[in-house]
Design an enzyme around this catalytic site. Structure first.
Site, PDB file in Angstrom:
ATOM      1  N   CYS A 140      21.045 -75.456 -16.997  1.00 30.28           N
ATOM      2  CA  CYS A 140      20.792 -76.505 -16.542  1.00 30.28           C
ATOM      3  C   CYS A 140      21.002 -77.917 -17.504  1.00 30.28           C
ATOM      4  O   CYS A 140      21.255 -77.189 -18.534  1.00 30.28           O
ATOM      5  CB  CYS A 140      19.365 -76.922 -15.529  1.00 30.28           C
ATOM      6  SG  CYS A 140      18.192 -77.058 -16.877  1.00 30.28           S
ATOM      7  N   GLU A 158      14.969 -70.704 -21.240  1.00 26.61           N
ATOM      8  CA  GLU A 158      15.879 -71.372 -22.357  1.00 26.61           C
ATOM      9  C   GLU A 158      14.712 -72.189 -23.308  1.00 26.61           C
ATOM     10  O   GLU A 158      14.974 -72.098 -24.464  1.00 26.61           O
ATOM     11  CB  GLU A 158      17.008 -71.935 -22.083  1.00 26.61           C
ATOM     12  CG  GLU A 158      18.239 -71.414 -21.250  1.00 26.61           C
ATOM     13  CD  GLU A 158      17.885 -71.643 -19.719  1.00 26.61           C
ATOM     14  OE1 GLU A 158      16.727 -71.328 -19.293  1.00 26.61           O
ATOM     15  OE2 GLU A 158      18.679 -71.955 -19.290  1.00 26.61           O
ATOM     16  N   HIS A 174      11.579 -73.699 -18.613  1.00 25.29           N
ATOM     17  CA  HIS A 174      12.555 -72.703 -18.342  1.00 25.29           C
ATOM     18  C   HIS A 174      12.696 -71.759 -19.606  1.00 25.29           C
ATOM     19  O   HIS A 174      12.090 -72.137 -20.600  1.00 25.29           O
ATOM     20  CB  HIS A 174      13.971 -73.616 -18.260  1.00 25.29           C
ATOM     21  CG  HIS A 174      14.036 -74.548 -17.002  1.00 25.29           C
ATOM     22  ND1 HIS A 174      15.193 -74.755 -16.547  1.00 25.29           N
ATOM     23  CD2 HIS A 174      13.196 -74.962 -16.054  1.00 25.29           C
ATOM     24  CE1 HIS A 174      15.291 -75.787 -15.455  1.00 25.29           C
ATOM     25  NE2 HIS A 174      14.066 -75.430 -15.090  1.00 25.29           N
ATOM     26  N   CYS A 184      18.591 -77.853 -20.214  1.00 21.67           N
ATOM     27  CA  CYS A 184      18.699 -76.644 -21.191  1.00 21.67           C
ATOM     28  C   CYS A 184      19.752 -76.804 -22.069  1.00 21.67           C
ATOM     29  O   CYS A 184      19.637 -76.611 -23.302  1.00 21.67           O
ATOM     30  CB  CYS A 184      18.772 -75.498 -20.389  1.00 21.67           C
ATOM     31  SG  CYS A 184      16.820 -75.154 -19.710  1.00 21.67           S
TER      32      CYS A 184
END
EC number: 3.5.4.33
Length: 149
Positions: free
Chosen positions: A83, A55, A53, A86
């Protein structure tokens, strides 16, 4: 322009680049004040890695850039509410402030879902500011998914 807005614009640019690569358009920037330390867009498809992801990648790059597994005093700008995975990484990295764009009622873990930073088991909670660049972030995501239906 306010620093949060201009740094979110940089995260939005990372999201656009991710979309052009066929990735879900999410972008992230780690900054110290107005200086960008690291940036990334989603790369889950490209890397065949569900943890890639924006992040996570931006945090990893920032840690390498500063030579530490912790990022106190640094801020994260991301186009979509993080999420749970993260949010955990943000907590473990000791990010000072989290700025995010669009809410994610389905997968978000900051204002939605488990509200990770409000849990007693969360060791570090950043200051959180949602809704920065929200309209553009949400529109980009809606267009991306509409094109795939």
């Amino acid at each position: 322009m306010h620093a949060a807005g201009s740094l979110m614009d940089e995260a939005l640019e990372e999201a656009r680049r991710a979309a052009h690569r066929g990735e879900t358009p999410v972008g992230a920037v780690v900054a110290e004040g107005t200086r960008i330390v690291a940036r990334a867009g989603n790369e889950t498809r490209e890397r065949l890695d569900p943890t890639a992801h924006a992040e996570i990648l931006a945090i990893r790059r920032a840690c390498r850039a500063v030579g530490s597994e912790r990022l106190p005093g640094l801020d994260l700008y991301v186009t979509l509410e993080p999420c749970a995975m993260c949010a955990g990484a943000i907590s473990f990295a000791r990010i000072r402030r989290l700025y995010f764009g669009a809410d994610d009622p389905k997968g978000g873990a900051v204002d939605w879902g488990p509200r990770f930073f409000a849990q007693a088991t969360c060791h570090h909670a950043p200051e959180v500011y949602g809704g920065i660049g929200e309209s553009e972030s949400a529109l980009m995501l809606r267009r991306f998914f509409a094109e795939r239906r």
